[in-house]
Design a protein around this motif. Structure first.
Motif, PDB file in Angstrom:
ATOM      1  N   GLU A  31      61.166  61.217  73.120  1.00 44.81           N
ATOM      2  CA  GLU A  31      60.218  60.694  72.140  1.00 44.81           C
ATOM      3  C   GLU A  31      59.212  61.749  71.696  1.00 44.81           C
ATOM      4  O   GLU A  31      58.651  61.660  70.614  1.00 44.81           O
ATOM      5  CB  GLU A  31      59.502  59.465  72.712  1.00 44.81           C
ATOM      6  N   SER A  32      58.989  62.752  72.535  1.00 39.99           N
ATOM      7  CA  SER A  32      58.126  63.878  72.167  1.00 39.99           C
ATOM      8  C   SER A  32      58.529  65.071  73.028  1.00 39.99           C
ATOM      9  O   SER A  32      59.224  64.913  74.028  1.00 39.99           O
ATOM     10  CB  SER A  32      56.644  63.558  72.385  1.00 39.99           C
ATOM     11  N   LYS A  33      58.059  66.263  72.659  1.00 38.98           N
ATOM     12  CA  LYS A  33      58.403  67.465  73.419  1.00 38.98           C
ATOM     13  C   LYS A  33      57.467  67.710  74.597  1.00 38.98           C
ATOM     14  O   LYS A  33      57.694  68.605  75.399  1.00 38.98           O
ATOM     15  CB  LYS A  33      58.394  68.683  72.496  1.00 38.98           C
ATOM     16  N   ALA A  34      56.427  66.906  74.741  1.00 37.28           N
ATOM     17  CA  ALA A  34      55.408  67.096  75.769  1.00 37.28           C
ATOM     18  C   ALA A  34      55.936  66.806  77.174  1.00 37.28           C
ATOM     19  O   ALA A  34      56.809  65.951  77.370  1.00 37.28           O
ATOM     20  CB  ALA A  34      54.209  66.201  75.481  1.00 37.28           C
ATOM     21  N   VAL A  35      55.369  67.504  78.163  1.00 35.95           N
ATOM     22  CA  VAL A  35      55.697  67.273  79.563  1.00 35.95           C
ATOM     23  C   VAL A  35      55.316  65.841  79.939  1.00 35.95           C
ATOM     24  O   VAL A  35      54.293  65.323  79.492  1.00 35.95           O
ATOM     25  CB  VAL A  35      54.928  68.299  80.445  1.00 35.95           C
ATOM     26  N   GLY A  36      56.143  65.193  80.744  1.00 36.42           N
ATOM     27  CA  GLY A  36      55.842  63.841  81.194  1.00 36.42           C
ATOM     28  C   GLY A  36      56.968  63.267  82.025  1.00 36.42           C
ATOM     29  O   GLY A  36      58.078  63.799  82.050  1.00 36.42           O
ATOM     30  N   THR A  37      56.683  62.163  82.717  1.00 31.95           N
ATOM     31  CA  THR A  37      57.695  61.487  83.529  1.00 31.95           C
ATOM     32  C   THR A  37      58.100  60.175  82.868  1.00 31.95           C
ATOM     33  O   THR A  37      57.318  59.547  82.161  1.00 31.95           O
ATOM     34  CB  THR A  37      57.172  61.201  84.948  1.00 31.95           C
ATOM     35  N   GLY A  38      59.341  59.772  83.102  1.00 37.52           N
ATOM     36  CA  GLY A  38      59.840  58.507  82.566  1.00 37.52           C
ATOM     37  C   GLY A  38      59.806  58.446  81.052  1.00 37.52           C
ATOM     38  O   GLY A  38      59.548  57.397  80.477  1.00 37.52           O
TER      39      GLY A  38
END
Length: 168
Positions: free
Chosen positions: A114-121
């Motif tokens: 959904e976006s290129k940003a770092v994140g979990t799930g």
């Protein structure tokens, strides 16, 4: 008068999806206390629609990755359709094609975060697949949903720095 139509079978002329398709009725008879006053001479032509059945692509998983500045999501597994079932069985929403229909998956599955940003799930959407085969027009493809994966932070290594000495 007490007269009604009893029994009979309604049939489409073809199995293919479409609107305003002619429907024929056979084997019907009159029922009720006053049937002797009537004769079943014929049935007025009827029309109805056959809607496309939704098929579900399965077998794919979303894979995590290290941050690379892109929304591209690696996918694992092999996309496939569910096993076919005999026509007239199952449910319209079960995601399975009918035995004897020529329909298959065409294309190459690709995933996108959904976006290129770092994140979990993080939610991953799938695209790139369509239906092919002679009976594909009778179906609509539902792509996998509910796929999630992580984007982890990219490590940074600092090089070429010098540290000056200091007097205590």
């Amino acid at each position: 008068d007490a007269v009604s139509l009893a029994g009979g079978t309604a049939s489409f002329g073809t199995k293919d999806r479409g609107a305003g398709k002619p429907v024929s009725l056979s084997g019907a008879s009159l029922a009720g206390a006053d049937t002797s006053n009537y004769a079943l001479g014929g049935v007025t032509a009827a029309a109805a629609s056959i809607f496309a059945k939704s098929l579900t692509a399965s077998g794919l998983t979303a894979q995590g990755k290290v941050y690379d500045g892109l929304v591209t999501a690696p996918l694992g597994g092999t996309a496939s359709l569910q096993a076919a079932e005999p026509a007239g069985t199952g449910m319209a929403s079960d995601g399975r094609p009918y035995v004897g229909d020529v329909v298959d998956l065409v294309g190459r599955a690709s995933g996108a975060f959904e976006s290129k940003a770092v994140g979990t799930g993080k939610v991953v959407s799938v695209s790139g697949l369509t239906l092919g085969g002679g009976d594909a027009g009778n179906y609509v493809l539902t792509l996998p949903v509910g796929l999630v994966a992580d984007i982890t932070a990219r490590g940074v290594t600092v090089t070429g720095t010098t540290v000056a000495a200091k007097t205590y």
